[in-house]
Design a protein around this motif. Structure first.
Motif, PDB file in Angstrom:
ATOM      1  N   UNK A 175     100.715   7.841  20.779  1.00 15.57           N
ATOM      2  CA  UNK A 175     100.315   8.912  21.690  1.00 15.57           C
ATOM      3  C   UNK A 175     101.293  10.063  21.476  1.00 15.57           C
ATOM      4  N   UNK A 176     100.894  11.131  20.799  1.00 20.22           N
ATOM      5  CA  UNK A 176     101.840  12.206  20.520  1.00 20.22           C
ATOM      6  C   UNK A 176     102.369  12.910  21.766  1.00 20.22           C
ATOM      7  N   UNK A 177     101.606  12.936  22.859  1.00 14.53           N
ATOM      8  CA  UNK A 177     102.033  13.652  24.058  1.00 14.53           C
ATOM      9  C   UNK A 177     103.132  12.922  24.807  1.00 14.53           C
ATOM     10  N   UNK A 178     103.064  11.599  24.855  1.00 13.82           N
ATOM     11  CA  UNK A 178     104.072  10.817  25.575  1.00 13.82           C
ATOM     12  C   UNK A 178     105.090  10.172  24.651  1.00 13.82           C
ATOM     13  N   UNK A 179     104.749  10.065  23.367  1.00 15.80           N
ATOM     14  CA  UNK A 179     105.611   9.360  22.419  1.00 15.80           C
ATOM     15  C   UNK A 179     105.438   7.862  22.425  1.00 15.80           C
ATOM     16  N   UNK A 180     104.513   7.336  23.229  1.00 18.00           N
ATOM     17  CA  UNK A 180     104.302   5.883  23.289  1.00 18.00           C
ATOM     18  C   UNK A 180     103.747   5.382  21.964  1.00 18.00           C
ATOM     19  N   UNK A 181     104.390   4.356  21.422  1.00 19.08           N
ATOM     20  CA  UNK A 181     103.938   3.751  20.168  1.00 19.08           C
ATOM     21  C   UNK A 181     103.589   2.293  20.401  1.00 19.08           C
ATOM     22  N   UNK A 182     102.329   1.964  20.199  1.00 23.69           N
ATOM     23  CA  UNK A 182     101.862   0.581  20.255  1.00 23.69           C
ATOM     24  C   UNK A 182     101.750   0.073  18.823  1.00 23.69           C
ATOM     25  N   UNK A 183     102.145  -1.175  18.615  1.00 21.60           N
ATOM     26  CA  UNK A 183     101.906  -1.758  17.305  1.00 21.60           C
ATOM     27  C   UNK A 183     101.674  -3.252  17.442  1.00 21.60           C
ATOM     28  N   UNK A 184     101.037  -3.800  16.426  1.00 25.92           N
ATOM     29  CA  UNK A 184     100.770  -5.240  16.410  1.00 25.92           C
ATOM     30  C   UNK A 184     100.755  -5.716  14.974  1.00 25.92           C
ATOM     31  N   UNK A 185     101.184  -6.943  14.781  1.00 22.53           N
ATOM     32  CA  UNK A 185     101.119  -7.617  13.492  1.00 22.53           C
ATOM     33  C   UNK A 185     100.397  -8.935  13.713  1.00 22.53           C
ATOM     34  N   UNK A 186      99.424  -9.225  12.868  1.00 20.23           N
ATOM     35  CA  UNK A 186      98.646 -10.459  13.054  1.00 20.23           C
ATOM     36  C   UNK A 186      99.565 -11.673  13.095  1.00 20.23           C
ATOM     37  N   UNK A 187      99.442 -12.436  14.167  1.00 22.61           N
ATOM     38  CA  UNK A 187     100.276 -13.614  14.364  1.00 22.61           C
ATOM     39  C   UNK A 187     101.665 -13.314  14.876  1.00 22.61           C
ATOM     40  N   UNK A 188     101.976 -12.025  15.084  1.00 24.19           N
ATOM     41  CA  UNK A 188     103.327 -11.640  15.496  1.00 24.19           C
ATOM     42  C   UNK A 188     103.413 -10.950  16.834  1.00 24.19           C
ATOM     43  N   UNK A 189     102.277 -10.805  17.528  1.00 22.11           N
ATOM     44  CA  UNK A 189     102.301 -10.228  18.855  1.00 22.11           C
ATOM     45  C   UNK A 189     102.022  -8.740  18.891  1.00 22.11           C
ATOM     46  N   UNK A 190     101.960  -8.214  20.119  1.00 16.52           N
ATOM     47  CA  UNK A 190     101.700  -6.795  20.370  1.00 16.52           C
ATOM     48  C   UNK A 190     102.886  -6.195  21.094  1.00 16.52           C
TER      49      UNK A 190
END
Length: 266
Positions: A126-141
């Motif tokens: 989210x460029x406005x808030x800087x929030x970065x979500x990421x996930x890796x299969x089998x490694x969580x969110x």
């Protein structure tokens, strides 16, 4: 590079493109900077510049891997052929372009890495808030580096967003009729990069999406599933972006997915 070692450099690339391209153009677009790919589907100069810089950065991180960007695919539909084979970067340079072009949020930058039609990693910024979500299969969110577990809202009537605008009219009307009195309708953010985190964080319980294009849904669906939610077609078949099927249902828990499927499609 392993999937885990990709997490930081991909996130840094996205932040750089947000700072150098997406935010400087925000609320500064001239009339000639916005076009329509099709009625109601805008593209801006920022979409194209963002995609070009993201593609260049990803090609340096992992040379030789095929890249599928939303804007490139719009001008060269043949790029969609064989996307379920081999390694593939998927780019949405600005998700929520209609919001962005109108000078409002939410909007997002999204990237996914897939192999043989299965998502292996995904990022949503989210460029406005800087929030970065990421996930890796089998490694969580993760959100901003902290692992999360999806949760429902706890509302008596589940909170739902039902995106029917791309559905055939009769199908959309039937869906809304089935939901009446059984669900609490929520505002549709017009940005999948915002909607998937809302489901994972318990702001919404589930969402129905139509026109399930890879750049819109691969990063978010992996993120939600790795958080413990469920994303599937209404008949329960898993979402596989290369198959080209349309409607998908995403929910914060498998139990809520079952409840939504019964109400809306049962």
């Amino acid at each position: 590079m392993t999937l885990q070692t990709l997490v930081q450099p991909v996130g840094e690339l996205m932040r750089k493109v947000a700072a150098d391209v997406v935010l400087p153009h925000f609320r500064q677009l001239a009339a000639g900077d916005i076009e329509e790919k099709s009625p109601g589907d805008p593209v801006t100069i920022a979409d194209r510049e963002s995609e070009a810089q993201l593609a260049e950065g990803l090609s340096h991180l992992m040379p030789g891997i095929r890249i599928l960007g939303e804007e490139a695919a719009a001008t060269e539909p043949e790029l969609m052929k064989g996307i379920g084979q081999g390694a593939l970067w998927i780019i949405d340079p600005i998700d929520g372009t209609a919001n962005y072009a109108a000078g409002r949020g939410p909007f997002a930058i999204m990237i996914a890495l897939a192999r043989d039609g299965i998502a292996e990693a995904g990022w949503i910024l989210d460029p406005l808030t800087g929030r970065l979500c990421h996930a890796v299969r089998g490694g969580g969110a993760y959100i901003d580096g902290e692992r999360i577990a999806a949760r429902g809202s706890g509302a008596e009537l589940p909170i739902a967003t039902l995106a029917t605008s791309f559905m055939p009219r009769a199908e959309g009307e039937a869906l809304l009729a089935r939901s009446a009195g059984l669900l609490t309708p929520a505002e549709i953010p017009r940005c999948a990069g915002e909607q998937y985190p809302r489901i994972a964080l318990g702001r919404n319980d589930f969402s129905v999406f139509h026109r399930a294009l890879p750049w819109d849904h691969v990063p978010g669906s992996l993120f939600l599933e790795e958080a413990g939610g469920k994303v599937a077609h209404p008949d329960g078949a898993p979402y596989r972006f290369a198959e080209g099927r349309q409607s998908i249902l995403g929910a914060s828990t498998p139990a809520l997915w079952d409840r939504a499927a019964e109400i809306l499609f049962g």
